[in-house]
Design an enzyme around this catalytic site. Structure first.
Site, mmCIF file in Angstrom:
data_model
loop_
_atom_site.group_PDB
_atom_site.id
_atom_site.type_symbol
_atom_site.label_atom_id
_atom_site.label_comp_id
_atom_site.label_asym_id
_atom_site.label_seq_id
_atom_site.Cartn_x
_atom_site.Cartn_y
_atom_site.Cartn_z
ATOM 1 N N ARG A 40 0.834 -1.200 0.000
ATOM 2 C CA ARG A 40 0.000 0.000 0.000
ATOM 3 C C ARG A 40 0.866 1.246 0.000
ATOM 4 N NH1 ARG A 40 -0.364 2.315 4.906
ATOM 5 N NH2 ARG A 40 -2.397 3.218 4.550
ATOM 6 N N LEU A 41 0.217 2.351 -0.282
ATOM 7 C CA LEU A 41 0.810 3.678 -0.129
ATOM 8 C C LEU A 41 -0.186 4.514 0.658
ATOM 9 C CD1 LEU A 41 2.275 4.683 -3.630
ATOM 10 C CD2 LEU A 41 3.548 4.267 -1.533
ATOM 11 N N ASP A 42 0.314 5.368 1.531
ATOM 12 C CA ASP A 42 -0.568 6.239 2.299
ATOM 13 C C ASP A 42 -1.335 7.177 1.371
ATOM 14 O OD1 ASP A 42 0.209 5.213 4.802
ATOM 15 O OD2 ASP A 42 1.957 6.534 4.861
ATOM 16 N N PHE A 43 -2.440 7.686 1.868
ATOM 17 C CA PHE A 43 -3.309 8.625 1.157
ATOM 18 C C PHE A 43 -2.512 9.806 0.602
ATOM 19 C CE2 PHE A 43 -6.581 12.083 1.372
ATOM 20 C CZ PHE A 43 -7.544 11.508 0.561
ATOM 21 N N THR A 45 0.771 9.905 -0.031
ATOM 22 C CA THR A 45 1.996 9.511 -0.722
ATOM 23 C C THR A 45 1.649 9.179 -2.172
ATOM 24 O OG1 THR A 45 2.954 8.655 1.318
ATOM 25 C CG2 THR A 45 3.909 7.859 -0.726
#
Length: 195
Positions: A40-43, A45
């Site tokens: 995943r990637l943060d919101f 990022t």
């Protein structure tokens, strides 16, 4: 053969396909059925996110035990200095643990797409860029590492995961690559005791 989607996740998009609060998700960009994000990637990022419909490959990419290197371009507040880079290379004390050593180097400002919304600018405080490669995946790790050495992250873009690279994909664009399927793990039989 399996396929993998390389996707340039824009800022402000969730790394999932649904959201009960109406925020932008992967469903707004990825229309292939049955594929899921491998990690995943943060919101807040941007950058490379891998998706696949091969469960074994998804596990192989995202499992922390695999420790695939992940490379980021990081814009920080202030002029990054050699001592901060050296601390990142040694490992940084976070609240619960010392991070593994990272590869870190200063970069000239890259020629990349503008972020929407733009990064805040302060006339009196310069910004600088670095490239950081880590093998762990702790919660908001890169942001916490740069803050721990005195340079808060302003913008974070993942450019590579293992041998997969973002390349020239624009935000919201994707590229499909064929890969050899991850081998299925066989259950080990218990050893027979000799009588």
């Amino acid at each position: 053969m399996s396929s993998i989607i390389l996707f340039n996740k824009p800022y402000g998009v969730l790394s999932q396909f649904t959201d009960d609060r109406g925020r932008p998700t992967l469903a707004d960009y990825i229309h292939q059925k049955g594929c899921y994000a491998a990690g995943r990637l943060d919101f807040d990022t941007e950058g490379l996110l891998l998706l696949t419909d091969d469960g074994a490959l998804q596990h192989q990419i995202s499992h922390p035990r695999q420790k695939l290197p992940k490379t980021y371009r990081v814009q920080v507040e202030g002029e990054i200095d050699p001592s901060a880079l050296a601390r990142l290379r040694r490992g940084v004390q976070l609240k619960e643990v010392v991070t593994e050593p990272a590869r870190a180097r200063a970069l000239p400002a890259p020629d990349i797409w503008p972020r929407v919304p733009p990064v805040r600018e302060r006339k009196s405080i310069p910004t600088s860029w670095l490239e950081l490669t880590i093998r762990e995946g702790r919660n908001r790790q890169v942001r916490r590492m740069t803050a721990a050495v005195g340079f808060p992250t302003l913008r974070l873009i993942r450019t590579a995961i293992g041998n997969w690279k973002l390349g020239d994909l624009a935000p919201g664009e994707q590229r499909i690559e064929e890969v050899f399927a991850a081998p299925a793990k066989r259950k080990r039989r218990p050893r027979r005791r000799k009588s």
